[in-house]
Write a protein that holds these residues in place. Sequence first.
Motif, PDB file in Angstrom:
ATOM      1  N   LEU A 294       0.822  -1.206   0.000  1.00 35.39           N
ATOM      2  CA  LEU A 294       0.000   0.000   0.000  1.00 35.39           C
ATOM      3  C   LEU A 294       0.855   1.253   0.000  1.00 35.39           C
ATOM      4  O   LEU A 294       0.535   2.244  -0.656  1.00 35.39           O
ATOM      5  N   CYS A 295       1.955   1.222   0.739  1.00 41.87           N
ATOM      6  CA  CYS A 295       2.862   2.385   0.789  1.00 41.87           C
ATOM      7  C   CYS A 295       3.473   2.640  -0.580  1.00 41.87           C
ATOM      8  O   CYS A 295       3.566   3.779  -1.033  1.00 41.87           O
ATOM      9  N   ILE A 296       3.891   1.546  -1.251  1.00 42.43           N
ATOM     10  CA  ILE A 296       4.488   1.695  -2.577  1.00 42.43           C
ATOM     11  C   ILE A 296       3.464   2.271  -3.547  1.00 42.43           C
ATOM     12  O   ILE A 296       3.752   3.166  -4.331  1.00 42.43           O
ATOM     13  N   ALA A 297       2.227   1.750  -3.466  1.00 45.01           N
ATOM     14  CA  ALA A 297       1.154   2.253  -4.327  1.00 45.01           C
ATOM     15  C   ALA A 297       0.907   3.730  -4.078  1.00 45.01           C
ATOM     16  O   ALA A 297       0.683   4.505  -5.000  1.00 45.01           O
ATOM     17  N   SER A 298       0.976   4.122  -2.787  1.00 50.16           N
ATOM     18  CA  SER A 298       0.756   5.527  -2.426  1.00 50.16           C
ATOM     19  C   SER A 298       1.844   6.409  -3.008  1.00 50.16           C
ATOM     20  O   SER A 298       1.573   7.477  -3.550  1.00 50.16           O
ATOM     21  N   VAL A 299       3.107   5.959  -2.915  1.00 46.91           N
ATOM     22  CA  VAL A 299       4.225   6.733  -3.466  1.00 46.91           C
ATOM     23  C   VAL A 299       4.087   6.851  -4.968  1.00 46.91           C
ATOM     24  O   VAL A 299       4.281   7.905  -5.569  1.00 46.91           O
ATOM     25  N   SER A 300       3.721   5.711  -5.635  1.00 45.11           N
ATOM     26  CA  SER A 300       3.549   5.726  -7.077  1.00 45.11           C
ATOM     27  C   SER A 300       2.458   6.695  -7.498  1.00 45.11           C
ATOM     28  O   SER A 300       2.609   7.467  -8.432  1.00 45.11           O
ATOM     29  N   SER A 301       1.339   6.677  -6.743  1.00 49.98           N
ATOM     30  CA  SER A 301       0.232   7.590  -7.034  1.00 49.98           C
ATOM     31  C   SER A 301       0.663   9.039  -6.862  1.00 49.98           C
ATOM     32  O   SER A 301       0.352   9.896  -7.670  1.00 49.98           O
ATOM     33  N   ALA A 302       1.443   9.314  -5.807  1.00 48.99           N
ATOM     34  CA  ALA A 302       1.891  10.684  -5.541  1.00 48.99           C
ATOM     35  C   ALA A 302       2.803  11.185  -6.641  1.00 48.99           C
ATOM     36  O   ALA A 302       2.813  12.357  -6.971  1.00 48.99           O
ATOM     37  N   SER A 303       3.589  10.251  -7.233  1.00 51.22           N
ATOM     38  CA  SER A 303       4.513  10.668  -8.276  1.00 51.22           C
ATOM     39  C   SER A 303       3.753  11.193  -9.496  1.00 51.22           C
ATOM     40  O   SER A 303       4.269  11.964 -10.272  1.00 51.22           O
ATOM     41  N   HIS A 304       2.488  10.728  -9.684  1.00 46.06           N
ATOM     42  CA  HIS A 304       1.682  11.198 -10.788  1.00 46.06           C
ATOM     43  C   HIS A 304       0.839  12.408 -10.389  1.00 46.06           C
ATOM     44  O   HIS A 304       0.157  12.975 -11.225  1.00 46.06           O
ATOM     45  N   ALA A 305       0.842  12.781  -9.117  1.00 43.57           N
ATOM     46  CA  ALA A 305      -0.024  13.847  -8.641  1.00 43.57           C
ATOM     47  C   ALA A 305       0.555  15.226  -8.884  1.00 43.57           C
ATOM     48  O   ALA A 305      -0.166  16.208  -8.815  1.00 43.57           O
ATOM     49  N   ASP A 306       1.847  15.311  -9.165  1.00 41.50           N
ATOM     50  CA  ASP A 306       2.491  16.591  -9.392  1.00 41.50           C
ATOM     51  C   ASP A 306       2.817  16.773 -10.879  1.00 41.50           C
ATOM     52  O   ASP A 306       3.211  15.831 -11.563  1.00 41.50           O
TER      53      ASP A 306
ATOM     54  N   GLY B  60      -6.285  18.858 -12.145  1.00 40.17           N
ATOM     55  CA  GLY B  60      -6.424  18.205 -10.848  1.00 40.17           C
ATOM     56  C   GLY B  60      -5.127  17.808 -10.199  1.00 40.17           C
ATOM     57  O   GLY B  60      -5.101  17.362  -9.051  1.00 40.17           O
ATOM     58  N   ALA B  61      -3.996  17.970 -10.918  1.00 40.45           N
ATOM     59  CA  ALA B  61      -2.682  17.607 -10.373  1.00 40.45           C
ATOM     60  C   ALA B  61      -1.975  18.850  -9.844  1.00 40.45           C
ATOM     61  O   ALA B  61      -2.006  19.915 -10.473  1.00 40.45           O
ATOM     62  N   ARG B  62      -1.336  18.708  -8.693  1.00 38.84           N
ATOM     63  CA  ARG B  62      -0.619  19.838  -8.078  1.00 38.84           C
ATOM     64  C   ARG B  62       0.548  20.271  -8.966  1.00 38.84           C
ATOM     65  O   ARG B  62       1.254  19.450  -9.540  1.00 38.84           O
ATOM     66  N   VAL B  63       0.730  21.591  -9.078  1.00 34.93           N
ATOM     67  CA  VAL B  63       1.767  22.148  -9.946  1.00 34.93           C
ATOM     68  C   VAL B  63       3.000  22.541  -9.146  1.00 34.93           C
ATOM     69  O   VAL B  63       2.902  23.192  -8.093  1.00 34.93           O
ATOM     70  N   ILE B  64       4.155  22.150  -9.636  1.00 36.53           N
ATOM     71  CA  ILE B  64       5.435  22.651  -9.144  1.00 36.53           C
ATOM     72  C   ILE B  64       6.010  23.519 -10.264  1.00 36.53           C
ATOM     73  O   ILE B  64       6.330  23.015 -11.346  1.00 36.53           O
ATOM     74  N   LEU B  65       6.080  24.820 -10.039  1.00 35.09           N
ATOM     75  CA  LEU B  65       6.534  25.770 -11.062  1.00 35.09           C
ATOM     76  C   LEU B  65       7.995  26.130 -10.810  1.00 35.09           C
ATOM     77  O   LEU B  65       8.350  26.610  -9.735  1.00 35.09           O
ATOM     78  N   ILE B  66       8.837  25.900 -11.802  1.00 36.49           N
ATOM     79  CA  ILE B  66      10.274  26.180 -11.698  1.00 36.49           C
ATOM     80  C   ILE B  66      10.614  27.259 -12.714  1.00 36.49           C
ATOM     81  O   ILE B  66      10.503  27.057 -13.923  1.00 36.49           O
TER      82      ILE B  66
END
Length: 389
Positions: A12-24, A61-67
């Motif tokens: 579940l933790c791995i799935a959560s990390v994988s999901s978060a990687s697509h959230a940004d 719907g995905a969080r933005v990181i602006l550089i």
Amino acid sequence: MKKTIKYITLTLCIASVSSASHADVKVGFLATLSGPSADVGRDQLDGFNLALEQLGGKLGGARVILIKEDDQQKPEVALGALSKLLEKDKVDVVTGLTFANIVMALQSKIGATDVPFLGSVAGVSAAAGAQCKSNLFVTSWQSDVPAEAMGKYLMDKGVKRISVMTPNFVGGKDKISGLKRFYKGEIVDEVYTPLNQLDFSAELTRLSASRPEAVFAFYPGGLGVTFMRQYQQAGLLGKIPLYTTNTIEGTSITAMGAAAIGAITADTWSPGSPGAESRQFVTAFEKKYARLPSAYAAFSYDAAMALDVAVATLKGDVSNRKALTRAIATTPFKSLRGAFRFGSNNYPVQNYHVFEIAKSSTGKPEFRLLAENVLQSHADAYASLCVAK
């Protein structure tokens, strides 16, 4: 049993990390943010940020990181900044792209990556045609086209003799090429000045001596403020009508003041454009930044909106850059300009209008619509040369 629970928890933790990687969504913003034309890049950035604020800091719907990166209007600086964005920051998309000479310097890097580029000012003729890239989009225009609209307007008004004046760089030359494509009267003088020149007294004397019916000029950013003030100081504004594109902007019109009043400008959008979405944007921009937006701010706002709908079609997962590029190309978005679509070369197909700079009831200059749809559903002249797609 305990081992099984641990395994499930770890999964579940791995799935959560994988999901978060697509959230940004990592957005690289590369623009001219310093120097004499920094106003253009600042407007691009502010327009994009306003859109992000209205979208809750998210795209699709995905969080933005602006550089942010400042190219300083120097090709070598831009190349280094883009390398950082692509290789170190690993951005998902690059936007901004202010000046034509910078975009041309980046062509090989753009073509060597799957990362989509969504420029909101520079619309270089070569990059619209033979050197087009399937992953390079432009939300503004191909640089010739506002001048094409002005050329048609001048012909419609029966103006027979003009002089032209522009900085000596690819964007300026594109403007003159566009003007000539539609204007078939006599051009009695062509004046090209260095991109960093701020004293136009000799050139304005030369223009006056050529005795044209009108002058067409293009000077972007801070150069435009200087040019307009000197045109007025030389006594030419009331003497020789001035027609222009992308010189008088929402950002600069206040600084120009009375020097802008009476000039005629052509573009696909200005603060005087009709439409509810356009008026709401102008109101929101003025409230947030205490100045009128330029077309560059509007184009950058639209870039964010185009990304928003494209990312939404991918459900926030931008890991497949080619899929993101296809989504940008094919997903319609609601532009501040009304009718808008990307053409076969990823450049806009849209309408162009002519505006007069008039004195408002408060005495300040404002944009007033003079002629609507001078060019309608218009694509640039280079699209047929694009074979990259």
